[in-house]
Design a protein around this motif. Sequence first.
Motif, mmCIF file in Angstrom:
data_model
loop_
_atom_site.group_PDB
_atom_site.id
_atom_site.type_symbol
_atom_site.label_atom_id
_atom_site.label_comp_id
_atom_site.label_asym_id
_atom_site.label_seq_id
_atom_site.Cartn_x
_atom_site.Cartn_y
_atom_site.Cartn_z
ATOM 1 N N VAL A 1 61.499 154.836 66.119
ATOM 2 C CA VAL A 1 60.157 154.483 65.683
ATOM 3 C C VAL A 1 59.541 153.613 66.764
ATOM 4 O O VAL A 1 60.219 152.769 67.367
ATOM 5 N N GLU A 2 58.278 153.840 67.049
ATOM 6 C CA GLU A 2 57.560 153.046 68.052
ATOM 7 C C GLU A 2 56.801 151.940 67.332
ATOM 8 O O GLU A 2 56.026 152.209 66.426
ATOM 9 N N ILE A 3 57.049 150.696 67.749
ATOM 10 C CA ILE A 3 56.383 149.555 67.113
ATOM 11 C C ILE A 3 55.542 148.823 68.150
ATOM 12 O O ILE A 3 56.050 148.418 69.199
ATOM 13 N N TYR A 4 54.264 148.673 67.844
ATOM 14 C CA TYR A 4 53.323 147.977 68.730
ATOM 15 C C TYR A 4 52.960 146.655 68.057
ATOM 16 O O TYR A 4 52.397 146.642 66.966
ATOM 17 N N MET A 5 53.297 145.540 68.728
ATOM 18 C CA MET A 5 53.107 144.226 68.124
ATOM 19 C C MET A 5 52.123 143.373 68.914
ATOM 20 O O MET A 5 52.039 143.470 70.136
ATOM 21 N N SER A 6 51.417 142.536 68.183
ATOM 22 C CA SER A 6 50.445 141.636 68.795
ATOM 23 C C SER A 6 50.411 140.336 68.010
ATOM 24 O O SER A 6 50.370 140.347 66.779
ATOM 25 N N VAL B 1 52.464 152.997 59.383
ATOM 26 C CA VAL B 1 52.551 151.699 58.706
ATOM 27 C C VAL B 1 51.808 150.671 59.553
ATOM 28 O O VAL B 1 51.957 150.653 60.774
ATOM 29 N N MET B 2 51.020 149.825 58.882
ATOM 30 C CA MET B 2 50.342 148.731 59.578
ATOM 31 C C MET B 2 50.709 147.430 58.883
ATOM 32 O O MET B 2 50.538 147.288 57.669
ATOM 33 N N LEU B 3 51.247 146.497 59.660
ATOM 34 C CA LEU B 3 51.760 145.230 59.148
ATOM 35 C C LEU B 3 50.917 144.070 59.663
ATOM 36 O O LEU B 3 50.541 144.044 60.832
ATOM 37 N N ARG B 4 50.667 143.099 58.794
ATOM 38 C CA ARG B 4 49.919 141.899 59.189
ATOM 39 C C ARG B 4 50.632 140.690 58.609
ATOM 40 O O ARG B 4 50.925 140.672 57.410
ATOM 41 N N PHE B 5 50.867 139.677 59.440
ATOM 42 C CA PHE B 5 51.614 138.502 58.999
ATOM 43 C C PHE B 5 50.766 137.251 59.180
ATOM 44 O O PHE B 5 50.346 136.926 60.292
ATOM 45 N N GLY B 6 50.525 136.571 58.074
ATOM 46 C CA GLY B 6 49.699 135.371 58.105
ATOM 47 C C GLY B 6 50.260 134.284 57.215
ATOM 48 O O GLY B 6 51.456 134.014 57.217
ATOM 49 N N HIS B 7 49.391 133.701 56.434
ATOM 50 C CA HIS B 7 49.714 132.492 55.685
ATOM 51 C C HIS B 7 49.360 132.666 54.209
ATOM 52 O O HIS B 7 48.718 133.637 53.817
ATOM 53 N N SER C 1 60.407 157.204 60.482
ATOM 54 C CA SER C 1 61.203 158.094 61.319
ATOM 55 C C SER C 1 60.290 158.860 62.263
ATOM 56 O O SER C 1 59.406 159.607 61.807
ATOM 57 N N ASP C 2 60.479 158.646 63.576
ATOM 58 C CA ASP C 2 59.653 159.310 64.588
ATOM 59 C C ASP C 2 58.164 159.072 64.345
ATOM 60 O O ASP C 2 57.344 159.988 64.432
ATOM 61 N N THR C 3 57.826 157.839 64.007
ATOM 62 C CA THR C 3 56.435 157.481 63.733
ATOM 63 C C THR C 3 56.053 156.253 64.552
ATOM 64 O O THR C 3 56.892 155.654 65.228
ATOM 65 N N LYS C 4 54.797 155.874 64.455
ATOM 66 C CA LYS C 4 54.304 154.679 65.131
ATOM 67 C C LYS C 4 53.914 153.631 64.091
ATOM 68 O O LYS C 4 53.308 153.948 63.066
ATOM 69 N N ILE C 5 54.277 152.376 64.388
ATOM 70 C CA ILE C 5 53.972 151.264 63.496
ATOM 71 C C ILE C 5 53.203 150.211 64.289
ATOM 72 O O ILE C 5 53.521 149.929 65.438
ATOM 73 N N PHE D 1 60.911 141.108 60.572
ATOM 74 C CA PHE D 1 60.573 142.313 59.804
ATOM 75 C C PHE D 1 60.730 143.555 60.675
ATOM 76 O O PHE D 1 61.401 144.527 60.294
ATOM 77 N N THR D 2 60.105 143.545 61.854
ATOM 78 C CA THR D 2 60.137 144.729 62.715
ATOM 79 C C THR D 2 61.522 144.946 63.327
ATOM 80 O O THR D 2 61.953 146.087 63.515
ATOM 81 N N HIS D 3 62.224 143.858 63.622
ATOM 82 C CA HIS D 3 63.581 144.000 64.162
ATOM 83 C C HIS D 3 64.481 144.697 63.149
ATOM 84 O O HIS D 3 65.306 145.551 63.513
ATOM 85 N N GLN D 4 64.313 144.359 61.873
ATOM 86 C CA GLN D 4 65.118 145.012 60.847
ATOM 87 C C GLN D 4 64.790 146.502 60.755
ATOM 88 O O GLN D 4 65.688 147.331 60.568
ATOM 89 N N LEU D 5 63.523 146.850 60.927
ATOM 90 C CA LEU D 5 63.145 148.276 60.898
ATOM 91 C C LEU D 5 63.819 149.039 62.027
ATOM 92 O O LEU D 5 64.297 150.165 61.836
ATOM 93 N N THR D 6 63.878 148.440 63.217
ATOM 94 C CA THR D 6 64.508 149.133 64.344
ATOM 95 C C THR D 6 66.021 149.224 64.176
ATOM 96 O O THR D 6 66.647 150.156 64.667
ATOM 97 N N ARG D 7 66.603 148.248 63.476
ATOM 98 C CA ARG D 7 68.038 148.329 63.197
ATOM 99 C C ARG D 7 68.330 149.504 62.259
ATOM 100 O O ARG D 7 69.374 150.154 62.366
#
Length: 421
Positions: free
Chosen positions: A173-178, A320-326, A141-145, A162-168
């Motif tokens: 919340v500000e989400i920065y993706m790469s 929160v910091m998220l990483r998606f791999g294998h 809530s009012d944070t950066k991810i 994952f991030t789309h569900q968080l915004t729903r």
Amino acid sequence: MKRLYFIFTLCLLGTSAVSAADPTDTNYSFIECQGSAIPYPQRTVEGLAYPDSLKPVFINHVGRHGARFLSSSKFTTSLMRALHKADSLRTITPMGREIMDICKLVVTRTAGRWGALDFLGMAEQRAIASRTFMAFRPLFSDTKINAISSYVPRCVMSMDEFTHQLTRLNNKVEIYMSSGRQNSPLVRPWDADEAYKEYMAGDEWRNVYNSYFDSKVPTGVAERTLGKAYPFEGDEAKDISMNIYKVLSSCASMSIGIDLQKYFTQKEINALWSVENLHHYLTHSASTLSSTAPELAVKLLTELIETIDSAVDGKNPYSVMLRFGHAETLMPLFALMHIPGCYYMTNYFDTVGQHWRDFYVIPMASNLQIILFKSEKGNYYVRVDLNETPVTLIPGRTSIYTPWSSAKEYLIRCLPQHLQI
């Protein structure tokens, strides 16, 4: 007297039968024997509860992509070739025709989507995101991810779901993706690691695996599929049995419902699973053969330590910091950290299946969350959750909440000495 001799003989025969059983055999369920293709286990938000005296202040999340279609047509193509040959020779069995229909369904459903995230995989990621949000609501809530992923599309889409569900759940919340190859040192390090490439090209692990494959893979599955009159050559029956296992054990992750018990006995599917399990273990976990696999995760573990440290110091801009791999991202990391059930050292490789189980370590959408808490007295603690289940971090200790100072010291010790921060 004759009756006593008869009873004694029966006892000897019974003892012989028991001793003949292989003590390294496993007896896992048909569901478990889907191995790393098993869909993510059922979880509840209640399982993530924490004491009222602790406040969550930061989460590090490392996850595998969700359930997907078969990553390539290699196994279906090889299997269909043998099935068509058996059909033309008129040796194919009713079971073989059923498997041919399943192969056709897999190919049809997967057409143009080999390796892609499927609807089940999307749902898995959304569900994990929802539970994380509900359990640790203040962090969303009012944070950066911050979120990053491997360049592979199924990983990118896992991050997106994952991030789309968080915004729903909360769009404040500000989400920065790469996503892309710039993230490979963290989530796909084997692409460029020369020591690991050399290990994989070598014979040491391959000799262990091939020996186990030869001794363990049952030929009966192939014979019941193609027919006993089928002209098997060399080890072809074993290769076909393994291909059948690979295709059928992956069906659940593609939302194709089949009954594995129709095609394998309990002993057969356990044997086939154990071969695939050993391959995962030898190539991506810690073993007595080499330390190159767990060392793939050094940069990732270092980054996990540093980002938690910066959160403690109030210098990390993200909650929160998220990483998606294998799966290959997680196995080395879990081994490097000595996560319970994910680290096993032995020279007796036929015992691996009893202690290191890929269906426990890396189901589809498997993940590690390190949650940082702050106590009412201002002290910091971490909890490590493997697939949303708290586990102990430091061997020999029972508490799932570890002071960050102790956890940091332990995690630094997990790093190779010459690479410690």
